[in-house]
Design a protein around this motif. Structure first.
Motif, mmCIF file in Angstrom:
data_model
loop_
_atom_site.group_PDB
_atom_site.id
_atom_site.type_symbol
_atom_site.label_atom_id
_atom_site.label_comp_id
_atom_site.label_asym_id
_atom_site.label_seq_id
_atom_site.Cartn_x
_atom_site.Cartn_y
_atom_site.Cartn_z
ATOM 1 N N SER A 309 38.073 41.576 31.596
ATOM 2 C CA SER A 309 36.719 42.079 31.860
ATOM 3 C C SER A 309 36.206 41.711 33.245
ATOM 4 O O SER A 309 35.154 42.196 33.673
ATOM 5 N N THR A 310 36.960 40.877 33.950
ATOM 6 C CA THR A 310 36.486 40.328 35.213
ATOM 7 C C THR A 310 36.324 41.374 36.304
ATOM 8 O O THR A 310 35.385 41.330 37.093
ATOM 9 N N VAL A 311 37.264 42.338 36.381
ATOM 10 C CA VAL A 311 37.190 43.337 37.447
ATOM 11 C C VAL A 311 35.856 44.054 37.409
ATOM 12 O O VAL A 311 35.161 44.185 38.422
ATOM 13 N N GLN A 312 35.464 44.500 36.223
ATOM 14 C CA GLN A 312 34.231 45.269 36.103
ATOM 15 C C GLN A 312 32.987 44.390 36.191
ATOM 16 O O GLN A 312 31.977 44.784 36.776
ATOM 17 N N SER A 313 33.064 43.168 35.655
ATOM 18 C CA SER A 313 31.858 42.349 35.551
ATOM 19 C C SER A 313 31.616 41.432 36.751
ATOM 20 O O SER A 313 30.463 41.098 37.059
ATOM 21 N N VAL A 314 32.692 41.015 37.427
ATOM 22 C CA VAL A 314 32.528 40.022 38.502
ATOM 23 C C VAL A 314 33.193 40.448 39.799
ATOM 24 O O VAL A 314 32.538 40.627 40.829
ATOM 25 N N SER A 315 34.523 40.608 39.759
ATOM 26 C CA SER A 315 35.251 40.696 41.026
ATOM 27 C C SER A 315 34.978 41.984 41.801
ATOM 28 O O SER A 315 34.790 41.950 43.020
ATOM 29 N N TYR A 316 34.958 43.158 41.110
ATOM 30 C CA TYR A 316 34.705 44.393 41.853
ATOM 31 C C TYR A 316 33.267 44.488 42.370
ATOM 32 O O TYR A 316 33.058 44.744 43.559
ATOM 33 N N PRO A 317 32.245 44.301 41.535
ATOM 34 C CA PRO A 317 30.873 44.479 42.056
ATOM 35 C C PRO A 317 30.512 43.517 43.183
ATOM 36 O O PRO A 317 29.858 43.911 44.158
ATOM 37 N N THR A 318 30.921 42.251 43.080
ATOM 38 C CA THR A 318 30.563 41.303 44.136
ATOM 39 C C THR A 318 31.322 41.611 45.426
ATOM 40 O O THR A 318 30.771 41.522 46.518
#
Length: 344
Positions: A309-318
């Protein structure tokens, strides 16, 4: 008459003699010696035999990064200046100067080699175009050290146990992820990690199993969580001025040699990852590294779900917010190339 005849014969002989090919001098920075077997067994031998392999009149001065006094974060600036002609780029580290690069290896995007290949194939040209525009650098290849996993000198049973622990990171995207799961991210250069762990300045650190084994991290840690956060991608960049001095045929031969090296490293990196993962926890067979006895922490379903879930929730948006500040088309280009692959 004799002089005229001699001059005529001499002129004819010289005209029929092929001109000696002009030597192509390449000053090259490689991976740090401390990173281990890919540098030692693949990269350095490649440059030492590149003239013979390509048939080009190359004279190569190859230096590992940690013998030059140059920091990895400075590599793109050094290439742009022309101080060196070709550099083995450490992608996460140089992404501080060009955030577009980090789109290749966002936390959670490349959990394994197969996904990493798909991402690189789809996004490499976008990164290459950006490097040519801003850093006078052509990207010749992109390859991985392999999945980056967690080593701790503190008992852990899952990813959740890093809460409150100081964790060595090597790029801003990884730092934000560590922070999101409760850890305290601490940027530390690879060569300083062993001492930092030994002195208690950090309690955990992230790198690939083979690099950790070569650098002796299991001597100062007790647990390994084999959850792949990133692939630690690297690439070969050549100064465009140097590249453009080559004839089209010379460019083709040089690119073909790097294509072959790239394939070789992708395969070798996977072999090293699997073997070193066994070596670090005392399992067999262990053929490429030193055998240690770290606790092999099982990867839980909860850990896998958090990473997925990290790509969508943390790594991509930031990352997208930061990248768009210097490259207005950054997020749009990434979405065009990788949204389907990333499942967004």
């Amino acid at each position: 008459m004799r002089k005229l005849l001699l001059a005529t014969l001499l002129g004819t002989t010289l005209a029929g003699t092929p001109a000696l090919a002009e030597t192509i001098n390449l000053k090259v920075i490689g991976q740090p010696l401390a990173t281990g077997l890919i540098q030692k067994n693949k990269e350095q031998p490649f440059f030492e035999t590149l003239a013979e392999k390509t048939g080009l009149p190359l004279s190569i001065n190859y230096k590992p990064l940690d013998t030059t006094g140059i920091k990895d974060v400075e590599q793109l600036r050094v290439l742009k200046s022309g101080l060196f002609d070709l550099i083995s780029l450490r992608m996460s580290q140089v992404s501080r100067d060009e955030p577009t690069i980090l789109g290749l290896d966002l936390v959670g995007l490349n959990p394994d080699f197969q996904q990493g290949r798909r991402v690189v194939e789809a996004y490499q040209d976008t990164v290459d175009q950006r490097l040519q525009e801003r850093f006078n650098t052509k990207l010749l290849a992109v390859w991985p050290f392999g999945p980056q996993v967690l080593f701790c000198k503190h008992p852990i049973n899952s990813l959740a146990d890093v809460k409150g622990l100081k964790v060595r990171v090597y790029d801003q995207n990884l730092a934000q992820f560590v922070e999101s799961v409760g850890g305290v991210p601490v940027p530390v250069a690879f060569g300083d990690v062993h001492q930092s762990l030994a002195l208690g300045m950090i309690e955990c650190a992230i790198t690939g199993p083979s690099s950790a084994n070569s650098a002796g991290w299991p001597e100062v840690t007790t647990h390994m969580l084999p959850l792949g956060f990133q692939l630690a991608l690297n690439g070969y960049g050549i100064n465009l001025k140097t590249w453009n001095k080559l004839t089209p045929e010379q460019q083709q031969r040089l690119q073909a040699a790097f294509d072959e090296l790239n394939e070789d490293i992708w395969s070798y990196s996977e072999e090293l990852f699997l073997d070193a993962s066994r070596c670090n926890v005392g399992a067999e067979p262990c053929t490429t590294g030193t055998q240690y006895d770290l606790v092999d922490v099982p990867v839980s379903e909860a850990d896998l779900a958090t990473l997925a879930s990290t790509v969508q929730s943390v790594s991509y948006p930031t990352w997208a917010e930061q990248c768009n500040k210097t490259n207005p088309d950054c997020a749009a280009n990434w979405q065009r190339d990788l949204a389907d692959i990333a499942g967004l």
